[in-house]
Design a protein around this motif. Structure first.
Motif, PDB file in Angstrom:
ATOM      1  N   VAL A  50      -0.019  76.097  13.565  1.00 56.43           N
ATOM      2  CA  VAL A  50       0.653  74.861  13.157  1.00 56.43           C
ATOM      3  C   VAL A  50       1.891  74.609  14.015  1.00 56.43           C
ATOM      4  N   ALA A  92       2.326  71.400  16.570  1.00 59.41           N
ATOM      5  CA  ALA A  92       3.497  70.532  16.371  1.00 59.41           C
ATOM      6  C   ALA A  92       4.431  70.591  17.585  1.00 59.41           C
ATOM      7  N   ALA A 117       5.663  67.581  20.030  1.00 63.27           N
ATOM      8  CA  ALA A 117       7.098  67.319  20.181  1.00 63.27           C
ATOM      9  C   ALA A 117       7.543  67.424  21.635  1.00 63.27           C
TER      10      ALA A 117
END
Length: 191
Positions: free
Chosen positions: A136, A140, A144
């Motif tokens: 995860v 992410a 980003a």
């Protein structure tokens, strides 16, 4: 062909003539059969033409359709056809007399010892939790890092490595569904 003129315009009803010349009503069915046979033989050509006409064929098709429609009527069925007087235990998927919408009344009928399931997650292995967190965080972080172009190469590499390690660890730890299968042809489906 025969003309369709009304020969009884004065509303007289002709009676069958007796053999002695007078108009006496005849009650003998053989006289009517003989008269019909004589009529049919004398007009055989006209009757065949009518029988083979397009109107006769259309009428025959219409009569056959009406006959098929009238084979079964709702009045032919008794009240028990749609209710629960059907023979019981006919098969595993036959109607049992209750609907799935009647769950409350069925549960009341058979007792209220039903306990709804209480699913628990149970003990989670620390290694599996770490791999999920790595996956995860890696996904992410890759998303980003797109918004920081100066550090995109370094952050993308780090978070990409985290995502790959997390996904690989989860795949290696996955046991599959082989614990419920009995042979190689068992696909795990249960009835």
């Amino acid at each position: 062909m025969t003309d369709l003129n009304n020969s009884n315009a004065d509303e007289e009803h002709p009676n069958a003539e007796s053999h002695d010349g007078g108009n006496v009503p005849s009650s003998d069915a053989n006289d009517l059969d003989a008269a019909w046979a004589e009529f049919a033989s004398s007009h055989a050509d006209d009757l065949k033409a009518v029988e083979h006409s397009r109107s006769a064929k259309r009428f025959e098709k219409h009569a056959q359709r009406r006959e098929k429609e009238a084979l079964l009527s709702i009045q032919d069925l008794d009240q028990g056809t749609f209710t629960d007087d059907m023979p019981q235990n006919r098969g595993p998927r036959d109607f049992t007399g209750s609907s799935w919408l009647d769950t409350d009344s069925m549960m009341d009928r058979y007792g209220d010892d039903f306990v709804p399931p209480n699913p628990e997650i149970g003990h989670v292995k620390i290694s599996k939790l770490v791999f999920w967190v790595l996956l995860v965080v890696g996904v992410a972080g890759i998303i980003a890092s797109v918004f920081m172009p100066a550090l995109a190469a370094i952050l993308g590499s780090i978070f990409g490595l985290c995502a790959l390690v997390g996904a690989a660890g989860l795949i290696v730890q996955h046991k599959g569904h082989s614990q419920t299968r009995f042979d190689e042809f068992d696909d795990g489906a249960r009835v």
